[in-house]
Design a protein around this motif. Structure first.
Motif, PDB file in Angstrom:
ATOM      1  N   PRO A  32      -2.150  14.573 -19.931  1.00  0.00           N
ATOM      2  CA  PRO A  32      -2.829  15.915 -20.358  1.00  0.00           C
ATOM      3  C   PRO A  32      -2.538  16.924 -19.502  1.00  0.00           C
ATOM      4  O   PRO A  32      -2.020  16.746 -18.445  1.00  0.00           O
ATOM      5  N   PRO A  33      -2.392  18.208 -20.063  1.00  0.00           N
ATOM      6  CA  PRO A  33      -1.915  19.390 -19.344  1.00  0.00           C
ATOM      7  C   PRO A  33      -3.071  19.586 -18.342  1.00  0.00           C
ATOM      8  O   PRO A  33      -4.205  19.556 -18.462  1.00  0.00           O
ATOM      9  N   ARG A  34      -2.548  20.496 -17.453  1.00  0.00           N
ATOM     10  CA  ARG A  34      -3.412  21.252 -16.421  1.00  0.00           C
ATOM     11  C   ARG A  34      -3.983  20.348 -15.336  1.00  0.00           C
ATOM     12  O   ARG A  34      -4.977  20.724 -14.463  1.00  0.00           O
ATOM     13  N   LEU A  35      -3.525  19.094 -15.121  1.00  0.00           N
ATOM     14  CA  LEU A  35      -3.885  17.871 -14.091  1.00  0.00           C
ATOM     15  C   LEU A  35      -3.194  18.699 -12.851  1.00  0.00           C
ATOM     16  O   LEU A  35      -1.867  18.605 -12.896  1.00  0.00           O
ATOM     17  N   PRO A  36      -3.890  18.812 -11.993  1.00  0.00           N
ATOM     18  CA  PRO A  36      -3.260  19.215 -10.674  1.00  0.00           C
ATOM     19  C   PRO A  36      -2.370  17.980 -10.039  1.00  0.00           C
ATOM     20  O   PRO A  36      -2.626  16.681 -10.004  1.00  0.00           O
ATOM     21  N   LEU A  37      -1.174  18.282  -9.792  1.00  0.00           N
ATOM     22  CA  LEU A  37      -0.253  17.165  -9.367  1.00  0.00           C
ATOM     23  C   LEU A  37       0.939  17.602  -8.448  1.00  0.00           C
ATOM     24  O   LEU A  37       1.694  18.558  -8.834  1.00  0.00           O
ATOM     25  N   THR A  38       1.011  17.066  -7.431  1.00  0.00           N
ATOM     26  CA  THR A  38       2.094  17.348  -6.386  1.00  0.00           C
ATOM     27  C   THR A  38       3.027  16.231  -6.070  1.00  0.00           C
ATOM     28  O   THR A  38       2.613  15.071  -6.536  1.00  0.00           O
ATOM     29  N   VAL A  39       4.294  16.541  -5.468  1.00  0.00           N
ATOM     30  CA  VAL A  39       4.807  15.229  -4.992  1.00  0.00           C
ATOM     31  C   VAL A  39       4.217  14.583  -4.017  1.00  0.00           C
ATOM     32  O   VAL A  39       4.329  13.047  -3.966  1.00  0.00           O
ATOM     33  N   GLU A  40       3.317  15.032  -3.270  1.00  0.00           N
ATOM     34  CA  GLU A  40       2.831  14.255  -2.239  1.00  0.00           C
ATOM     35  C   GLU A  40       1.317  13.305  -2.897  1.00  0.00           C
ATOM     36  O   GLU A  40       1.502  12.188  -2.290  1.00  0.00           O
ATOM     37  N   ASP A  41       1.129  13.640  -3.950  1.00  0.00           N
ATOM     38  CA  ASP A  41       0.030  12.703  -4.889  1.00  0.00           C
ATOM     39  C   ASP A  41       0.937  11.389  -5.138  1.00  0.00           C
ATOM     40  O   ASP A  41       0.279  10.370  -4.993  1.00  0.00           O
ATOM     41  N   ILE A  42       2.012  11.554  -5.496  1.00  0.00           N
ATOM     42  CA  ILE A  42       2.897  10.332  -5.791  1.00  0.00           C
ATOM     43  C   ILE A  42       3.530   9.578  -4.616  1.00  0.00           C
ATOM     44  O   ILE A  42       3.431   8.364  -4.505  1.00  0.00           O
ATOM     45  N   GLN A  43       4.080  10.387  -3.622  1.00  0.00           N
ATOM     46  CA  GLN A  43       4.716   9.892  -2.510  1.00  0.00           C
ATOM     47  C   GLN A  43       3.860   8.816  -2.011  1.00  0.00           C
ATOM     48  O   GLN A  43       4.293   7.973  -1.138  1.00  0.00           O
ATOM     49  N   VAL A  44       2.691   9.234  -1.751  1.00  0.00           N
ATOM     50  CA  VAL A  44       1.669   8.454  -0.964  1.00  0.00           C
ATOM     51  C   VAL A  44       1.730   7.081  -1.419  1.00  0.00           C
ATOM     52  O   VAL A  44       1.788   5.866  -0.576  1.00  0.00           O
ATOM     53  N   ASP A  45       1.726   6.551  -2.685  1.00  0.00           N
ATOM     54  CA  ASP A  45       1.783   5.245  -3.202  1.00  0.00           C
ATOM     55  C   ASP A  45       3.210   4.567  -3.031  1.00  0.00           C
ATOM     56  O   ASP A  45       3.410   3.570  -2.783  1.00  0.00           O
ATOM     57  N   LEU A  46       4.422   5.611  -3.218  1.00  0.00           N
ATOM     58  CA  LEU A  46       5.638   4.946  -3.169  1.00  0.00           C
ATOM     59  C   LEU A  46       5.745   4.609  -1.747  1.00  0.00           C
ATOM     60  O   LEU A  46       6.576   3.652  -1.185  1.00  0.00           O
ATOM     61  N   ASP A  47       5.190   5.280  -0.869  1.00  0.00           N
ATOM     62  CA  ASP A  47       5.497   5.087   0.778  1.00  0.00           C
ATOM     63  C   ASP A  47       4.660   3.480   1.104  1.00  0.00           C
ATOM     64  O   ASP A  47       5.105   2.873   1.817  1.00  0.00           O
ATOM     65  N   ARG A  48       3.658   3.240   0.303  1.00  0.00           N
ATOM     66  CA  ARG A  48       3.009   1.881   0.643  1.00  0.00           C
ATOM     67  C   ARG A  48       3.817   0.801  -0.224  1.00  0.00           C
ATOM     68  O   ARG A  48       3.620  -0.391   0.119  1.00  0.00           O
ATOM     69  N   ARG A  49       4.726   1.128  -1.274  1.00  0.00           N
ATOM     70  CA  ARG A  49       5.364   0.113  -2.007  1.00  0.00           C
ATOM     71  C   ARG A  49       6.711  -0.025  -1.278  1.00  0.00           C
ATOM     72  O   ARG A  49       7.492  -1.031  -1.512  1.00  0.00           O
ATOM     73  N   ARG A  50       7.334   0.844  -0.772  1.00  0.00           N
ATOM     74  CA  ARG A  50       8.682   1.062  -0.107  1.00  0.00           C
ATOM     75  C   ARG A  50       9.172  -0.234   0.600  1.00  0.00           C
ATOM     76  O   ARG A  50       8.264  -0.734   1.321  1.00  0.00           O
ATOM     77  N   PRO A  51      10.553  -0.520   0.562  1.00  0.00           N
ATOM     78  CA  PRO A  51      10.889  -1.597   1.836  1.00  0.00           C
ATOM     79  C   PRO A  51      11.027  -1.097   2.996  1.00  0.00           C
ATOM     80  O   PRO A  51      10.911   0.051   3.370  1.00  0.00           O
ATOM     81  N   GLY A  52      11.244  -1.884   4.118  1.00  0.00           N
ATOM     82  CA  GLY A  52      11.204  -1.529   5.465  1.00  0.00           C
ATOM     83  C   GLY A  52      10.158  -1.079   5.999  1.00  0.00           C
ATOM     84  O   GLY A  52      10.352  -0.516   7.004  1.00  0.00           O
ATOM     85  N   GLN A  53       9.018  -1.203   5.499  1.00  0.00           N
ATOM     86  CA  GLN A  53       7.756  -0.550   6.316  1.00  0.00           C
ATOM     87  C   GLN A  53       7.257  -1.216   7.414  1.00  0.00           C
ATOM     88  O   GLN A  53       6.166  -1.043   8.056  1.00  0.00           O
ATOM     89  N   SER A  54       7.715  -2.558   7.494  1.00  0.00           N
ATOM     90  CA  SER A  54       7.124  -3.420   8.560  1.00  0.00           C
ATOM     91  C   SER A  54       8.226  -4.615   8.729  1.00  0.00           C
ATOM     92  O   SER A  54       9.063  -4.777   7.849  1.00  0.00           O
ATOM     93  N   SER A  55       7.997  -5.426   9.757  1.00  0.00           N
ATOM     94  CA  SER A  55       8.795  -6.676  10.007  1.00  0.00           C
ATOM     95  C   SER A  55       8.509  -7.825   9.035  1.00  0.00           C
ATOM     96  O   SER A  55       9.426  -8.375   8.805  1.00  0.00           O
ATOM     97  N   LEU A  56       7.374  -7.571   8.200  1.00  0.00           N
ATOM     98  CA  LEU A  56       6.936  -8.638   7.193  1.00  0.00           C
ATOM     99  C   LEU A  56       7.597  -8.377   5.773  1.00  0.00           C
ATOM    100  O   LEU A  56       7.444  -9.509   5.126  1.00  0.00           O
ATOM    101  N   VAL A  57       8.187  -7.377   5.673  1.00  0.00           N
ATOM    102  CA  VAL A  57       9.140  -7.384   4.369  1.00  0.00           C
ATOM    103  C   VAL A  57      10.491  -7.047   4.373  1.00  0.00           C
ATOM    104  O   VAL A  57      11.069  -7.010   5.486  1.00  0.00           O
ATOM    105  N   THR A  58      11.064  -6.764   3.238  1.00  0.00           N
ATOM    106  CA  THR A  58      12.740  -6.568   3.198  1.00  0.00           C
ATOM    107  C   THR A  58      12.807  -5.441   3.876  1.00  0.00           C
ATOM    108  O   THR A  58      12.211  -4.489   4.090  1.00  0.00           O
ATOM    109  N   GLN A  59      14.058  -5.655   4.861  1.00  0.00           N
ATOM    110  CA  GLN A  59      14.517  -4.594   5.680  1.00  0.00           C
ATOM    111  C   GLN A  59      15.628  -3.508   5.090  1.00  0.00           C
ATOM    112  O   GLN A  59      16.046  -2.565   5.771  1.00  0.00           O
TER     113      GLN A  59
END
Length: 363
Positions: A30-57
């Motif tokens: 729907p239109p007029r939903l407040p949305l910024t890059v930061e709203d999206i980036q926070v979840d992508l940062d949690r999904r991204r590789p290389g974030q700890s020694s336990l995941v792909t580097q």
């Protein structure tokens, strides 16, 4: 190949693991939903590789770019295009796999079905495809929160034989993010971390279970008979790479209970609303949300690509021994948490918009 999901809030993901970019196009926001890059980036940062020694580097920042559909910080109601560039793909590490079928991967089935495949990193069947899902899920999450206060939270509930017994109602986001395992139980998290590290050193991998809860869900979401809420949730999370099982509420454990034990009895809550004393139904009855927390669990198999030598065959039908190269997760569970949250948010967002249209004549 199907790359679309949803009916009103509809997404179309694109991109291969080692292509120029991955991303998603969202229709129906729907239109007029407040949305910024930061709203999206926070979840992508949690999904991204290389974030700890336990995941792909693999070292990807997974920086999202909004290409369309947002103007001056608000959605326009037009298609939203989100793109993430692939910058650290080492395609040469997969040259030896061009004509070899990796055990328990999509190599053989994709080759046989389509007659062509992008073998680097698994191409379209790689978990890299979920970048688009998580980006779209972040938009859906924002809409759910803005419209009716729905919160979606996932965590690692089990890895291999190590299981957390923490009550889902007690789990908070800060507890989940306090440890790289994304297990909110500190004792279980320490054991899980040790187990994943040991599996990596042994050239092996581990599977487990992600649990997810959606809180503040209103009564009425879900459209029986074929679009029951649990059916849509199952389809959403079971489309994730490596997912092998789905439960809602009591799940398979409910088969060990009697009807008297399992039934969720109704009562009037302190606020005067009808609620249930227990939640064996997992927040869904008759395919429709009942106002209680929606609780689901998703089982993920051990990562198919392991460093240990394995017997397989090549395109010519010759027996070969495969020692996998490249960078891979020894356990997908920590990075699967935002993926499960994303698919849950997408399903609930779509169901919410359908419910609004169902009641269009109320006013």
């Amino acid at each position: 190949m199907s790359s679309s999901f949803g009916s009103i809030f509809r997404i179309h993901t694109f991109g291969e693991s080692h292509g120029p970019a991955v991303g998603v196009i969202i229709d129906g926001c729907p239109p007029r939903l407040p949305l910024t890059v930061e709203d999206i980036q926070v979840d992508l940062d949690r999904r991204r590789p290389g974030q700890s020694s336990l995941v792909t580097q693999r070292d990807e920042s997974d920086t999202v770019e909004i290409l369309s559909g947002v103007y001056e910080g608000k959605t326009l109601g037009t298609p939203i295009a989100l793109s993430v560039r692939n910058r650290d793909h080492q395609s040469g590490a997969y040259d030896h796999l061009k004509d070899i079928y990796r055990p328990s991967h999509a190599d053989f089935t994709t080759d046989t079905k389509y007659g062509i495949r992008a073998h680097e990193g698994g191409g379209r069947s790689s978990a890299r495809e979920t970048v688009g899902r998580v980006a779209a899920g972040a938009v859906a999450r924002k809409l759910l929160k803005e419209y009716c206060g729905i919160d979606v939270l996932g965590w690692v509930q089990k890895v291999h034989l190590i299981e957390s017994t923490i009550d889902p109602s007690d789990v908070t986001f800060s507890m989940v993010e306090a440890d790289p395992t994304r297990c909110p139980d500190s004792t279980a998290a320490a054991a899980i971390s040790d187990a994943i590290t040991k599996a990596r050193k042994d050239g092996n991998s581990l599977g487990g279970i992600v649990q997810c809860v959606a809180r503040n869900v209103p009564v009425g979401l879900g459209d029986p008979v074929f679009d029951k809420l649990e059916a849509d949730l199952a389809k959403g999370v079971m489309s994730l790479p490596a997912s092998k099982g789905f439960e809602v509420g009591s799940g398979f454990a409910g088969t060990e209970m009697t009807g008297r034990e399992h039934n969720d009895l109704f009562e009037i809550g302190d606020n005067g609303n009808t609620r249930t004393r227990t939640n064996n139904s997992g927040g869904i009855q008759g395919g429709i949300s009942n106002g209680e927390d929606i609780i689901i669990r998703v089982a993920f198999k051990p990562t198919a690509t392991i460093a240990s030598p394995q017997e397989t065959v090549d395109k010519g039908g010759n027996a070969v021994e495969l020692s996998a190269k490249g960078r891979h997760d020894p356990c997908v569970l920590p990075r699967a948490v935002p993926m499960v949250e994303a698919m849950t948010s997408l399903v609930l967002c779509d169901a919410m918009l359908r419910q609004i249209s169902t009641n269009i004549l109320d006013n």
